[in-house]
Design a protein around this motif. Structure first.
Motif, mmCIF file in Angstrom:
data_model
loop_
_atom_site.group_PDB
_atom_site.id
_atom_site.type_symbol
_atom_site.label_atom_id
_atom_site.label_comp_id
_atom_site.label_asym_id
_atom_site.label_seq_id
_atom_site.Cartn_x
_atom_site.Cartn_y
_atom_site.Cartn_z
ATOM 1 N N HIS A 18 -5.935 6.718 3.024
ATOM 2 C CA HIS A 18 -5.734 7.386 1.910
ATOM 3 C C HIS A 18 -6.855 7.400 0.663
ATOM 4 N N GLU A 19 -7.320 6.201 0.941
ATOM 5 C CA GLU A 19 -9.061 6.477 0.115
ATOM 6 C C GLU A 19 -10.855 7.458 0.826
ATOM 7 N N LYS A 20 -9.681 8.149 1.985
ATOM 8 C CA LYS A 20 -10.763 8.434 2.990
ATOM 9 C C LYS A 20 -11.424 7.823 3.366
ATOM 10 N N GLN A 21 -11.012 6.487 3.817
ATOM 11 C CA GLN A 21 -12.370 5.099 4.623
ATOM 12 C C GLN A 21 -11.885 5.257 5.714
ATOM 13 N N LEU A 22 -12.779 4.613 6.524
ATOM 14 C CA LEU A 22 -12.152 4.981 7.892
ATOM 15 C C LEU A 22 -11.581 3.281 8.569
ATOM 16 N N PRO A 23 -10.612 2.709 9.066
ATOM 17 C CA PRO A 23 -10.150 1.002 9.479
ATOM 18 C C PRO A 23 -11.066 0.411 10.156
ATOM 19 N N SER A 24 -11.564 -0.453 9.858
ATOM 20 C CA SER A 24 -12.406 -1.059 11.718
ATOM 21 C C SER A 24 -11.488 -1.212 12.669
ATOM 22 N N SER A 25 -10.191 -1.711 12.390
ATOM 23 C CA SER A 25 -9.384 -1.389 13.945
ATOM 24 C C SER A 25 -9.515 -0.012 14.712
ATOM 25 N N THR A 26 -9.590 1.060 14.024
ATOM 26 C CA THR A 26 -9.767 2.370 13.984
ATOM 27 C C THR A 26 -11.117 2.605 14.744
#
Length: 258
Positions: A18-26
């Motif tokens: 929701h912060e438009k960040q790509l999670p590292s696990s993704t």
């Protein structure tokens, strides 16, 4: 190819948090899928120019954009489904009468039909994209694949009644996507899987929004994010954790791809 699959991912609320960040696990999960020989693709309501950086970061070369109206395979356009120009002209005129701004969108850019408007700013800021320049004539002489209509919830009903040529999909309290009638991510996905020859059992999709319902309903293996709306979860075969809680990684494990 029998042991390989193709996986389609929505962007907002699915790949991006929701912060438009790509999670590292993704990011790690996408890399692992590619290492295993699977095909990875994006299926989004966004315009192509809104996620170039994401495609580069994840090394993705297939995508369904504009909710299925502009489809790319191996970086080549294979399918387009533009809006009816005459109907869009009439919709724009009606929107002006009701003081509802619109934003015209083609594959390269977007333009608003009115100067700076609170609804446009409020909704597009959630996507963290640049505000559109103003060009009321941008809809003339070029194919448009989606238009954004800005109006409060419920007020799109008058447009739905007046314009059977279009589907209206709400994605924000003050904004709806306007796309050709019957257009959907599911239809765009079909353009890709037919060319690549993947059987239904080899097709997967992850999503969280209202514009993902048809995709999740029609694909053989469908996964709704934990942060998805209840109606979206109901359309999917599986439900994973939220995007904030390693939902992609957990979902890929759930369906046996990782």
């Amino acid at each position: 190819m029998a042991d390989k699959s193709i996986i389609f991912f929505d962007i907002d609320g699915t790949l991006l948090n929701h912060e438009k960040q790509l999670p590292s696990s993704t990011k790690t999960s996408i890399s692992q899928l590619k290492e295993k020989g699977h095909e990875v693709a994006i299926a989004t309501g966004r315009a192509p120019f809104m996620f170039k950086d994401l495609r580069t970061e994840l090394d993705i070369h297939h995508f369904v954009s504009y909710n299925g109206q502009y489809v790319v395979l191996n970086d080549e356009v294979i399918y387009t489904n533009p809006l009816d120009g005459q109907a869009l002209e009439k919709l724009t005129a009606m929107a002006l009468e009701h003081e509802h701004p619109v934003v015209f969108m083609d594959h390269e850019d977007m333009r608003a039909n009115v100067p700076e408007h609170d609804y446009i700013i409020e909704s597009l800021r959630t996507l963290q994209v640049e505000m559109p320049a103003v060009d009321p004539a941008y809809s003339q002489g070029r194919p448009l694949y989606q238009t954004l209509l800005f109006c409060p919830e419920g007020e799109e009903e008058q447009y739905e009644e007046a314009f059977p040529e279009f589907d209206f999909i709400r994605w924000h309290p003050v904004s709806v996507d306007v796309i050709p009638k019957g257009g959907s991510k599911a239809n765009g996905i079909e353009q890709i899987v037919r060319r690549l020859g993947f059987a239904k059992e080899q097709q997967y999709a992850f999503g969280d929004g209202l514009n993902d319902i048809e995709m999740l309903s029609e694909l053989h293996h469908s996964v709704a994010m934990g942060n998805a709306l209840p109606v979206v979860k109901k359309a999917a075969k599986y439900v994973t954790a939220s995007v904030e809680d390693d939902g992609i990684w957990r979902g890929l494990q759930l369906v046996g791809l990782l």
